[in-house]
Scaffold this active site. Structure first.
Site, PDB file in Angstrom:
ATOM      1  N   SER A 140      -2.707  79.061 -36.663  1.00  0.00           N
ATOM      2  CA  SER A 140      -1.952  77.879 -37.087  1.00  0.00           C
ATOM      3  C   SER A 140      -0.497  78.299 -37.160  1.00  0.00           C
ATOM      4  O   SER A 140      -0.190  79.500 -37.262  1.00  0.00           O
ATOM      5  CB  SER A 140      -2.422  77.438 -38.479  1.00  0.00           C
ATOM      6  N   TYR A 153      -5.258  79.201 -47.114  1.00  0.00           N
ATOM      7  CA  TYR A 153      -5.154  78.892 -45.684  1.00  0.00           C
ATOM      8  C   TYR A 153      -4.067  79.763 -45.030  1.00  0.00           C
ATOM      9  O   TYR A 153      -4.290  80.357 -43.972  1.00  0.00           O
ATOM     10  CB  TYR A 153      -4.819  77.405 -45.542  1.00  0.00           C
TER      11      TYR A 153
HETATM   12  P1  NAD Z   1     -11.896  69.599 -37.963  1.00  0.00           P
HETATM   13  O1  NAD Z   1     -12.228  69.391 -39.403  1.00  0.00           O
HETATM   14  O2  NAD Z   1     -11.743  68.418 -37.056  1.00  0.00           O
HETATM   15  O3  NAD Z   1     -12.934  70.580 -37.276  1.00  0.00           O
HETATM   16  C1  NAD Z   1     -13.399  71.740 -37.907  1.00  0.00           C
HETATM   17  C2  NAD Z   1     -14.647  72.200 -37.222  1.00  0.00           C
HETATM   18  O4  NAD Z   1     -15.138  73.346 -37.911  1.00  0.00           O
HETATM   19  C3  NAD Z   1     -15.770  71.154 -37.266  1.00  0.00           C
HETATM   20  O5  NAD Z   1     -16.528  71.242 -36.065  1.00  0.00           O
HETATM   21  C4  NAD Z   1     -16.597  71.603 -38.458  1.00  0.00           C
HETATM   22  O6  NAD Z   1     -17.944  71.150 -38.404  1.00  0.00           O
HETATM   23  C5  NAD Z   1     -16.487  73.097 -38.299  1.00  0.00           C
HETATM   24  N1  NAD Z   1     -16.789  73.831 -39.523  1.00  0.00           N
HETATM   25  C6  NAD Z   1     -16.245  73.693 -40.754  1.00  0.00           C
HETATM   26  N2  NAD Z   1     -16.835  74.542 -41.604  1.00  0.00           N
HETATM   27  C7  NAD Z   1     -17.764  75.239 -40.897  1.00  0.00           C
HETATM   28  C8  NAD Z   1     -18.692  76.254 -41.215  1.00  0.00           C
HETATM   29  N3  NAD Z   1     -18.815  76.754 -42.445  1.00  0.00           N
HETATM   30  N4  NAD Z   1     -19.478  76.721 -40.219  1.00  0.00           N
HETATM   31  C9  NAD Z   1     -19.408  76.223 -38.970  1.00  0.00           C
HETATM   32  N5  NAD Z   1     -18.544  75.259 -38.605  1.00  0.00           N
HETATM   33  C10 NAD Z   1     -17.730  74.780 -39.574  1.00  0.00           C
HETATM   34  O7  NAD Z   1     -10.551  70.485 -38.003  1.00  0.00           O
HETATM   35  P2  NAD Z   1      -9.492  70.845 -36.867  1.00  0.00           P
HETATM   36  O8  NAD Z   1      -8.203  70.292 -37.312  1.00  0.00           O
HETATM   37  O9  NAD Z   1     -10.005  70.559 -35.515  1.00  0.00           O
HETATM   38  O10 NAD Z   1      -9.403  72.418 -37.100  1.00  0.00           O
HETATM   39  C11 NAD Z   1      -9.887  73.382 -36.187  1.00  0.00           C
HETATM   40  C12 NAD Z   1      -9.102  74.665 -36.346  1.00  0.00           C
HETATM   41  O11 NAD Z   1      -7.730  74.410 -36.044  1.00  0.00           O
HETATM   42  C13 NAD Z   1      -9.126  75.219 -37.768  1.00  0.00           C
HETATM   43  O12 NAD Z   1      -9.230  76.624 -37.725  1.00  0.00           O
HETATM   44  C14 NAD Z   1      -7.787  74.798 -38.323  1.00  0.00           C
HETATM   45  O13 NAD Z   1      -7.334  75.667 -39.343  1.00  0.00           O
HETATM   46  C15 NAD Z   1      -6.917  74.902 -37.086  1.00  0.00           C
HETATM   47  N6  NAD Z   1      -5.681  74.133 -37.161  1.00  0.00           N
HETATM   48  C16 NAD Z   1      -5.695  72.785 -37.327  1.00  0.00           C
HETATM   49  C17 NAD Z   1      -4.480  72.107 -37.375  1.00  0.00           C
HETATM   50  C18 NAD Z   1      -4.404  70.611 -37.522  1.00  0.00           C
HETATM   51  O14 NAD Z   1      -3.283  70.085 -37.698  1.00  0.00           O
HETATM   52  N7  NAD Z   1      -5.490  69.883 -37.437  1.00  0.00           N
HETATM   53  C19 NAD Z   1      -3.289  72.801 -37.279  1.00  0.00           C
HETATM   54  C20 NAD Z   1      -3.325  74.165 -37.133  1.00  0.00           C
HETATM   55  C21 NAD Z   1      -4.527  74.828 -37.061  1.00  0.00           C
END
Ligand code: NAD
Length: 257
Positions: A140, A153
Site C-alpha cells: 500500500s 495497517y
Molecule cells: P477487499 O476487502 O475488497 O478484499 C480483501 C480480500 O481479502 C477479500 O477477498 C477477502 O475475502 C480476503 N480476506 C480478508 N481476510 C481474509 C482472511 N483471513 N483469509 C483469507 N482471505 C481474507 O479489499 P481490497 O481493497 O481489495 O484489498 C486487497 C489488498 O489491497 C489488501 O492487502 C489491502 O491492504 C490492499 N490495499 C487496498 C487499498 C484500497 O484502497 N482498497 C489500498 C492499498 C492497498
C-alpha cells in the site's frame, strides 16, 4: 503482450476488490488460477472462469499458518506448480493507537504481513526447482508513508516492503523476482467501510467520498483493480525480469507529496 499460458497463479484474497481484479488480468493472459478469500466465492469463480483457463478455489484463512500450508499444497497438487504468487489478502481497522484493540492488531499483522511470509516460504522451493517465479506483494502507499489511526495497517505494510526486499535479494541470481505494489485509494469494500464511517459522522455520503480523496490523493480519482491487475501482469512479464525488490506505487500522486 504478456502470455502466461501454462503458468499457475495463486492470488490470496481474490474473491473481491483488488485481488479479483488481479485474478482477471492473470487469467486473461492465460494463467490457471487458484482463488482464495471469503464472501462471494461462486460469483468470483464464475467470473474468472470466463477467461477460459482452469480455476480452483481454496478457503484458507490467511491468519492461520496451517491453513496457508494447505492452500499452497492444494495449488501444487491441482496444477503441479505455483509460478506466480500474489499476496493480496488484507484487512483494515481504524482507531487511535491507545484505543486500538490488541486482537485487531494481531489479526492485521497476521493477515497483511505474516501470511506473505508463510506463502513465500512454501512456494519458493517449487519456483527454485522450476527455475522461474514471480512473487508480488500487494502492500500500500501505507508501506511508504503513515496515516493517523492506522498503526497496525501501516506497520504491516512497511513490514511487507521489508520482506519484499529480503526475498528479492535472496532470489537475485535466479529467474524468480519479488516486488511490491503500493496502491493509493481503490474503491473496494475495504475503503467503502471507511467512507461509510465518515458519512455516518457527517451525514453526507458524496461529500465523504470527495473528502477522502482530497485529503490524500492529488488526482482526486480512485485507482482501479483493473489498473493494478495490469501492473501485476507487467511484473510477471519477461520485460520486468530485472525489476527486483521494488515498491511500485500506483497512487494518484499520494506519495509524491
Ligand atoms: P477487499 O476487502 O475488497 O478484499 C480483501 C480480500 O481479502 C477479500 O477477498 C477477502 O475475502 C480476503 N480476506 C480478508 N481476510 C481474509 C482472511 N483471513 N483469509 C483469507 N482471505 C481474507 O479489499 P481490497 O481493497 O481489495 O484489498 C486487497 C489488498 O489491497 C489488501 O492487502 C489491502 O491492504 C490492499 N490495499 C487496498 C487499498 C484500497 O484502497 N482498497 C489500498 C492499498 C492497498
Amino acid at each position: 503482450m504478456t502470455t502466461l499460458n501454462g503458468k499457475t497463479a495463486l492470488v490470496t484474497g481474490s474473491t473481491s476488490g483488488i485481488g479479483l481484479g488481479i485474478a482477471h488480468s492473470l487469467a486473461a493472459a492465460g494463467a490457471n488460477l487458484v482463488l482464495n478469500g471469503f464472501g462471494e466465492v461462486a460469483q468470483a469463480l464464475e467470473a474468472v472462469r470466463r477467461h477460459g483457463g482452469e480455476v480452483r478455489y481454496h478457503p484458507a484463512d490467511m491468519s492461520r499458518p496451517e491453513q496457508i500450508a494447505e492452500l499452497v499444497a492444494f495449488a501444487e497438487s491441482e496444477f503441479g506448480t505455483v509460478d506466480i504468487l500474489v499476496n493480496n489478502a488484507g484487512i483494515q481497522h481504524v482507531a487511535p493507537v491507545e484505543e486500538f484493540p490488541p486482537e485487531r492488531w494481531d489479526s492485521i499483522l497476521a493477515i497483511n504481513l505474516s501470511s506473505a511470509f508463510h506463502t513465500t516460504r512454501q512456494a519458493l522451493p517449487g519456483m527454485r526447482r522450476r527455475g522461474w517465479g514471480r512473487i508480488v506483494n500487494i502492500a500500500s502507499v501505507h508501506g511508504l508513508v503513515g496515516s493517523e489511526q492506522k498503526s497496525a495497517y501501516v506497520a504491516a505494510k512497511h513490514g511487507l516492503l521489508g520482506l519484499t526486499k529480503v526475498v528479492a535479494l535472496e532470489t537475485a541470481q535466479t529467474a524468480i523476482t519479488c516486488n511490491a505494489v503500493c496502491p493509493g485509494w481503490v474503491l473496494t469494500p475495504l475503503v467503502q467501510q471507511q467512507i461509510d464511517a465518515r458519512a455516518r459522522a457527517s451525514g453526507d455520503a458524496a461529500g465523504a467520498r470527495r473528502e477522502l480523496l482530497a485529503e490524500k490523493q492529488p488526482s482526486l480519482e480512485f485507482v482501479t483493480p483493473q489498473q493494478l491487475g495490469e501492473l501485476v501482469l507487467f511484473l510477471c512479464s519477461e520485460a520486468a525480469s530485472q525489476v527486483r525488490g521494488a515498491a511500485w506505487n500506483m497512487d494518484g500522486g499520494w506519495a509524491a507529496q
